[in-house]
Each structure stands twice: as C-alpha cells, then as structure tokens.
Enzyme design. Structure first.
Site, PDB file in Angstrom:
ATOM      1  N   SER A  97      23.693  33.704 -10.520  1.00  0.00           N
ATOM      2  CA  SER A  97      22.603  32.814 -10.917  1.00  0.00           C
ATOM      3  C   SER A  97      21.225  33.323 -10.482  1.00  0.00           C
ATOM      4  O   SER A  97      20.781  34.359 -10.944  1.00  0.00           O
ATOM      5  CB  SER A  97      22.901  31.414 -10.375  1.00  0.00           C
ATOM      6  N   ASP A 235      16.231  31.031 -14.798  1.00  0.00           N
ATOM      7  CA  ASP A 235      16.775  31.759 -13.655  1.00  0.00           C
ATOM      8  C   ASP A 235      17.569  32.964 -14.206  1.00  0.00           C
ATOM      9  O   ASP A 235      17.551  33.225 -15.414  1.00  0.00           O
ATOM     10  CB  ASP A 235      17.625  30.835 -12.767  1.00  0.00           C
ATOM     11  N   ASP A 237      20.693  33.687 -14.872  1.00  0.00           N
ATOM     12  CA  ASP A 237      21.753  33.546 -15.875  1.00  0.00           C
ATOM     13  C   ASP A 237      21.414  32.485 -16.914  1.00  0.00           C
ATOM     14  O   ASP A 237      22.274  32.075 -17.701  1.00  0.00           O
ATOM     15  CB  ASP A 237      23.102  33.243 -15.206  1.00  0.00           C
ATOM     16  N   ASP A 239      20.919  29.319 -17.105  1.00  0.00           N
ATOM     17  CA  ASP A 239      21.430  27.960 -17.269  1.00  0.00           C
ATOM     18  C   ASP A 239      20.369  26.953 -16.817  1.00  0.00           C
ATOM     19  O   ASP A 239      20.578  25.754 -16.902  1.00  0.00           O
ATOM     20  CB  ASP A 239      22.775  27.740 -16.544  1.00  0.00           C
TER      21      ASP A 239
HETATM   22 MG    MG Z   1      21.865  29.679 -12.852  1.00  0.00          MG
END
Ligand code: MG
Length: 449
Positions: A97, A235, A237, A239
C-alpha cells in the site's frame, strides 16, 4: 495467539518480516484453505520486490492444486474486480500500500470481490501455524494463465457513470499502480489530463506514498497554476484517494468523505458506513440528506463487511479508502476519483465551494507512551473510569469513544506502536483540546495506579 495479519493484510520489511519462503508457504496455505481447487487471481503493485513475491505466491498456489490467473501490475481494487469478472474462487494482491519501497505484503480477496475478514484471516493463520498445509500430486498441480483486465475494468467504470461536462484534471499517482488506470480512465471520460509521478516506479522517487497534505505540495501548485478543476492523488496501490480543489488546497479528508457519502443517498434511511475515528461532519452532512450512519472499527475490511451486512450505499474511512457497493466491495481510488467528478458535474459547483459550505470541526490529537503489555489493562481501567462522566454515549466498537453534547473523544491503543492515541473533536478548538487533555490525565492515572 500468534498473528500474521495486521489491519490490512500481511505487511513488513522485505527480508525481515516478508521473505520468499513465507510468501510461498502462504500460497500453499491459501490453496489448502480453498480445498486445493479452483482458480485464484494474482495481482501486484510496482515495488521492486513484487515480481519476486508474485512468483512465490504463484508457486505456492500451484503446488496446492489451485489454478492461477495472473493479471500483473494493477491497483489493488482491480484484484477484487477481476475475481468476480473471471469467476475465480479468490484473489491475492502483492502490495504494501502506502509503506516505503523496502516494504511488501499480501492482501487476500474472497469470491465476492471483498477483502478477507479477520475471521477468514484467523483460519489462514491456524493452517499456517499448525502446519496443516497440503500439497497435491504431480498430476494435479495447477496451471497459470495470463489475463489482461485493466481494459475491461476501465470500460465498466465508464459504463457505470455518466458525466455531462468535460474537465481539466491533474493526477498524481505517486509512481504507484494507479498510474496504469486513473489518467486513462479520465481521458475516456473526455477530460483533459496532465500527470505527475504517473509512471510506475518501484523506488517511488516522486513523493511519499501516503496521499496526505505534506506529500501533495507539487500537485497543489500544478492544479493552481494550470487552472485545473481538480487534482487527484492515490497511495501506492490506488485503493485510496485524496483531492485538491481548484484553488490548490488539499480537501480535508473527512469533509470530502461526508460530501461524497451524502451524494450517494437516494432515499431516506440509506446507510452510510464509516469508522469510529471519522469526524462528526459525516454524521451532520449525511443526516441532512436523510441517511443513517453506522460506525465500525478502523480498517477497510471492517467497513466492507458492514457495507455488505447492512446493504449500505457507501462506506469510507477518513484515510481515503472508499467503497461504492453498487460497483464493488473493494476500496477503489480510481472509482472514487470519478465519483468526485460526478459530484462536480451534478451540482455544477466548484469543489472549493462545496467544501466551504460544510460545517467546520476542530480536532485535537495526543498520544501517551504505554508498553504493549499494559495496553489491555489500561483500557479496561479507562473504561471503568469513563462511567464517571456525564457523556451522552459511550461506544466501545474500537477503543473507547465518549460522546458529549458538544464533541467526542476517542481513546485507542495503537496497533503497531507502544502508545495509546487520543483523538478529540468539537466545533471549538479549545473544547477539543480540553477533551483530549482530560482523557490523557485519566489515562496517566490508569497507567500509574
Ligand atoms: Mg492502499
């Protein structure tokens, strides 16, 4: 009880907590949990170690008899999407992340495209620690198929949302996997898009991966100087989402959450899910639109589970992990970005105007050192003492939250550090600080007596 999983999957520093052996074992453990059958989607973020760990998880899954559908570098929510689209039994994302580049980790997905709940994670942990994993014979080893899903993901988002106008947008993906989706998605909507840090680079040279104000200075400047309507950041990744208004200000996360949540409400008593640490601005704004708030412990998996259980119209954390269940149950930064644009499109207002119309709440944050071994006892004592207050409500969903007529204070032990954290909020800063100071004073007494 020994633990592998934290609040969002397994995460740690490469070669320290996260090793090829661990990830390969985990692949076999996961295959065992899936009864040594079915197919599993595997995606990864662009970290330098992600290719190595992708190979490890794939080997583990194949050795346990699962087939693998490799979707390569994608945002984390695309794994959730692909599991459903490809009718797979489960999914794995290799990512850490927003953590720095030397970290990596694993997040698991179920067949409905929702992240594994803590209950399912406990099942995985017991197979791992009790060494119950089962490999299959040579003629039952799984097969690998490479599948391209980014195009169909983008097409489905475009088909799900209609925009009347075209906008000028600056996108900053922090060199993470959002680079492969968000700029392309906006261009499909006919927007003019300029990018910052939007080529995947596993050393993350552009900025810190947390999409917080201290990392978004360049984006703010770019939005302001180009006269763009909106700035979007993710961020590592993708999400999560952060936004910059047309005046070049980072939108306050709780206000943005409140605004977007309220606009998902179609009828009275629609449920909006958020976490115990979210601002009262969410209750106030969602309440104005006739919605009901349901609070959960911190963590996007808790939000997703509550969204599913209560058939909510939206779920979100102030960290910027937002779930739109009409599309899927994965927190999705790119989808969230389009929903913000939809908000501008349907209201015809600038983002700064929409945010400035919302009530202001003030927050005070403090922390107190407390050894991990003492946390449970201190929290128990604090719980007993909290009964002495004349507060309107005490909530123990996650930590202890005391709600007063003019504010609230949340006392929560940190999950990763030897601290107890205190967050207080009120419309007056003095009152917020007073509530935080009061909680710290009581906590000190609980630690020393
Ligand atoms: Mg994330």
């Amino acid at each position: 009880m020994k633990k592998l999983f934290g609040t969002s999957g397994i995460r740690g520093v490469v070669w320290e907590q996260i090793t090829p052996k661990l990830i390969m074992d985990l692949g076999l453990v996961f295959a065992t949990h899936l009864d040594n059958s079915g197919s599993v989607v595997v995606g990864k973020d662009p970290r330098l170690s992600s290719g190595m760990f992708e190979s490890c998880i794939v080997s583990g899954l194949l050795s346990g008899g699962c087939d693998v559908k490799r979707i390569d570098t994608v945002p984390t929510p695309v794994v959730g999407f692909a599991v459903r689209r490809l009718k797979a039994k489960a999914g794995v994302m290799i990512t850490a992340s927003h953590n720095p580049p030397q970290y990596n980790g694993v997040k698991l997905w179920d067949s409905s495209g929702m992240a594994y709940t803590s209950q399912l994670e406990t099942e995985i942990e017991s197979i791992y620690f009790d060494k119950q994993m089962r490999s299959v014979s040579w003629d039952s080893i799984g097969r690998i198929e490479k599948v391209e899903v980014l195009g169909s993901y983008i097409d489905e988002v475009v088909a799900a949302i209609e925009l009347k106008h075209e906008y000028k947008i600056i996108v900053d993906c922090g060199n993470g996997s959002g680079s492969l989706v968000t700029p392309h998605l906006f261009r499909k909507f006919g927007c003019k898009v300029a990018t910052l840090n939007s080529h995947p680079d596993g050393t993350f040279p552009g900025r810190g991966l947390e999409p917080s104000p201290e990392n978004l200075g360049e984006l703010c400047k770019a939005v302001k100087f180009t006269g763009a309507d909106l700035g979007i950041a993710h961020d590592g990744d993708a999400d999560r989402i952060a936004a910059v208004d047309e005046a070049g200000r980072v939108a306050q996360a709780d206000k943005l959450l409140a605004l977007v949540a309220a606009h998902q409400i179609c009828q009275k008593d629609n449920v909006v899910v958020t976490t115990v640490d979210a601002s009262s601005v969410v209750d106030e704004v969602v309440g104005r639109y006739g919605g009901k708030i349901m609070r959960t412990p911190v963590g996007d998996v808790n939000v997703a589970a509550a969204v599913k259980k209560h058939d909510a119209v939206f779920g979100g954390e102030p960290s910027g992990a937002w779930i739109f269940p009409s599309f899927h149950l994965a927190p999705d930064g790119a989808l969230a970005a389009v929903k913000i644009l939809k908000l501008l499109d349907s209201t015809g207002k600038k983002l700064s105007k929409l945010l400035d119309e919302l009530p202001d709440y003030q927050t005070a944050r403090k922390k107190l050192a407390c050894p991990n071994s003492q946390k449970a006892k201190v929290m128990e004592k604090f719980g007993l003492k909290s009964k002495e207050f004349s507060c309107a409500r005490v909530s123990q969903i996650d930590g202890i939250r005391l709600e007063f007529k003019d504010g609230w204070v949340l006392v929560r032990p940190s999950g990763t550090e030897p601290y107890i954290r205190v967050t207080a909020e009120s419309k007056s800063l003095t009152r917020a600080q007073e509530l935080a100071t009061m909680a710290i004073k009581i906590l000190k007494r609980c630690i020393h007596n």
